[in-house]
Design a protein around this motif. Structure first.
Motif, mmCIF file in Angstrom:
data_model
loop_
_atom_site.group_PDB
_atom_site.id
_atom_site.type_symbol
_atom_site.label_atom_id
_atom_site.label_comp_id
_atom_site.label_asym_id
_atom_site.label_seq_id
_atom_site.Cartn_x
_atom_site.Cartn_y
_atom_site.Cartn_z
ATOM 1 N N ALA A 106 0.848 -1.178 0.000
ATOM 2 C CA ALA A 106 0.000 0.000 0.000
ATOM 3 C C ALA A 106 0.885 1.230 0.000
ATOM 4 C CB ALA A 106 -0.911 0.017 1.226
ATOM 5 N N THR A 107 0.388 2.299 -0.593
ATOM 6 C CA THR A 107 1.129 3.562 -0.599
ATOM 7 C C THR A 107 0.886 4.298 0.711
ATOM 8 O OG1 THR A 107 -0.702 4.827 -1.545
ATOM 9 C CG2 THR A 107 0.807 3.748 -3.098
ATOM 10 N N GLY A 108 1.740 5.253 0.987
ATOM 11 C CA GLY A 108 1.575 6.050 2.195
ATOM 12 C C GLY A 108 0.270 6.825 2.175
ATOM 13 N N TYR A 109 -0.088 7.324 0.980
ATOM 14 C CA TYR A 109 -1.325 8.098 0.879
ATOM 15 C C TYR A 109 -2.538 7.220 1.174
ATOM 16 C CZ TYR A 109 -5.046 11.034 -0.977
ATOM 17 O OH TYR A 109 -6.199 11.767 -1.119
ATOM 18 N N ARG A 110 -2.551 6.009 0.599
ATOM 19 C CA ARG A 110 -3.669 5.101 0.842
ATOM 20 C C ARG A 110 -3.744 4.715 2.331
ATOM 21 N NH1 ARG A 110 -6.638 1.843 -2.374
ATOM 22 N NH2 ARG A 110 -6.501 3.690 -3.709
ATOM 23 N N LEU A 111 -2.592 4.520 2.944
ATOM 24 C CA LEU A 111 -2.573 4.187 4.364
ATOM 25 C C LEU A 111 -3.105 5.333 5.221
ATOM 26 C CD1 LEU A 111 0.851 2.335 4.587
ATOM 27 C CD2 LEU A 111 -1.384 1.340 5.102
ATOM 28 N N SER A 112 -2.775 6.571 4.830
ATOM 29 C CA SER A 112 -3.261 7.721 5.602
ATOM 30 C C SER A 112 -4.781 7.785 5.558
ATOM 31 C CB SER A 112 -2.662 9.016 5.065
ATOM 32 O OG SER A 112 -3.191 9.337 3.784
ATOM 33 N N GLN A 113 -5.371 7.376 4.420
ATOM 34 C CA GLN A 113 -6.824 7.345 4.326
ATOM 35 C C GLN A 113 -7.411 6.249 5.200
ATOM 36 O OE1 GLN A 113 -7.114 6.916 -0.006
ATOM 37 N NE2 GLN A 113 -7.987 9.000 -0.098
ATOM 38 N N ARG A 114 -6.735 5.117 5.231
ATOM 39 C CA ARG A 114 -7.257 3.971 5.993
ATOM 40 C C ARG A 114 -7.167 4.180 7.502
ATOM 41 N NH1 ARG A 114 -4.293 -0.685 2.536
ATOM 42 N NH2 ARG A 114 -4.409 -1.824 4.525
ATOM 43 N N VAL A 115 -6.151 4.892 7.972
ATOM 44 C CA VAL A 115 -6.028 5.117 9.424
ATOM 45 C C VAL A 115 -6.578 6.465 9.851
ATOM 46 C CG1 VAL A 115 -4.015 3.599 9.581
ATOM 47 C CG2 VAL A 115 -3.681 6.075 9.280
ATOM 48 N N GLY A 116 -6.951 7.304 8.880
ATOM 49 C CA GLY A 116 -7.541 8.594 9.205
ATOM 50 C C GLY A 116 -6.560 9.588 9.782
ATOM 51 N N LYS A 117 -5.301 9.571 9.308
ATOM 52 C CA LYS A 117 -4.280 10.495 9.799
ATOM 53 C C LYS A 117 -3.709 11.313 8.644
ATOM 54 C CE LYS A 117 -4.517 8.993 14.051
ATOM 55 N NZ LYS A 117 -5.019 9.840 15.154
ATOM 56 N N ALA A 118 -3.125 12.469 8.992
ATOM 57 C CA ALA A 118 -2.542 13.342 7.986
ATOM 58 C C ALA A 118 -1.417 12.630 7.251
ATOM 59 C CB ALA A 118 -2.028 14.619 8.627
ATOM 60 N N PRO A 119 -1.337 12.760 5.916
ATOM 61 C CA PRO A 119 -0.291 12.092 5.137
ATOM 62 C C PRO A 119 1.117 12.375 5.655
ATOM 63 C CG PRO A 119 -1.961 12.965 3.673
ATOM 64 C CD PRO A 119 -2.294 13.466 5.033
#
Length: 273
Positions: free
Chosen positions: A29-42
């Motif tokens: 997974a990309t960092g951007y996709r992970l930020s969406q999944r955990v609900g945190k700022a990129p």
């Protein structure tokens, strides 16, 4: 324990633990996709991913654009964590042991946690040079079985009282008379150990063994010798109690039922855990 916080106890931040869990669920997974999944700022996620890569928790694929991340398997991660803990444990133990100077306080100290009671008993058995006497309730007996055998193997006399037949042995008589009383009537789990007549521990744990109801440890030589004498006499009494004509059998706690015992029993009847 929720998966998202499982690594928090091992020095990882909550965000790092959440990111690792998300990668276990679906990777790469990309960092951007992970930020969406955990609900945190990129920005925060990318910083955490960088730290996690340095810790060896995940692998970053630089052949793709954008960069994708894959977790190392849990078995590999925890093997690494254990090796690191063992190394640091050994270094800290060696360093602190070098400056430790044992002292004898000749006082009583309260024990307030179950792990403290257990580890103190194990330390007493391990430090014993000649003799260990005990009175352990069935619920906790097996916990110290290996410690007792190790002490016997190095020549220490180990004797006590058993409340189950399978716990009995040549120096551990079975207290048949008190077995049901201890198993079903007493309001806690009893622990009594005396080592070398030099230190003693008396504790009562809750029935679920989650809390210490009463706990005392002492290195008082006088008190420890006194308690040694009591426990030794109790062990011998149990061994001889098979005689139904014994005129003193009614002196035992469960036979005499003194007022103090009745108050203890009322604690259990009243719902004390």
């Amino acid at each position: 324990m929720p998966p998202n916080t499982a690594l928090s106890a091992f020095g990882f931040t909550d965000l790092e633990s959440s990111l690792y869990t998300e990668l276990l669920r679906q990777a790469p997974a990309t960092g951007y996709r992970l930020s969406q999944r955990v609900g945190k700022a990129p920005a925060n996620v990318y910083q955490a991913l960088k730290v996690m890569e340095q810790k060896g928790v995940l692998l970053a694929s630089n052949s793709s654009d954008p960069v994708t991340y894959t977790p190392i398997p849990p078995a590999e991660l925890f093997a690494s964590l254990k090796r690191d803990f063992d190394r640091r444990h050994g270094e800290a133990f060696k360093s602190l042991s070098a400056v430790y100077q044992p002292t004898r306080a000749e006082e009583f100290f309260q024990l307030r946690s179950v792990p403290h009671v257990i580890e103190r008993v194990r330390a007493m058995i391990a430090e014993a040079r000649e003799i260990v006497l005990f009175d352990l309730f069935p619920a906790i007996f097996d916990l110290f079985a290996e410690d007792m055998e190790a002490a016997r193997a190095r020549g220490v006399t180990v004797a006590g009282i058993a409340y189950r037949e399978e716990h009995a042995g040549p120096t551990v008589p079975f207290n048949r008379e008190a077995a049901a009383f201890v198993g079903d009537g007493w309001p806690g789990v009893g622990v009594l150990v005396v080592a070398d007549g030099a230190q003693q521990l008396m504790a009562q744990l809750s029935l679920d063994m989650e809390h210490v109801l009463n706990g005392l440890w002492s290195d008082s030589i006088f008190q420890s010798c006194f308690l040694h004498s009591y426990v030794a006499a109790h062990i011998r009494l149990v061994a001889f109690r098979a005689d139904p004509t014994d005129p003193l059998r009614d002196l035992s706690l469960q036979q005499a039922q003194p007022p103090g015992l009745q108050m203890l029993m009322a604690q259990r009847d009243g719902g004390a855990s």
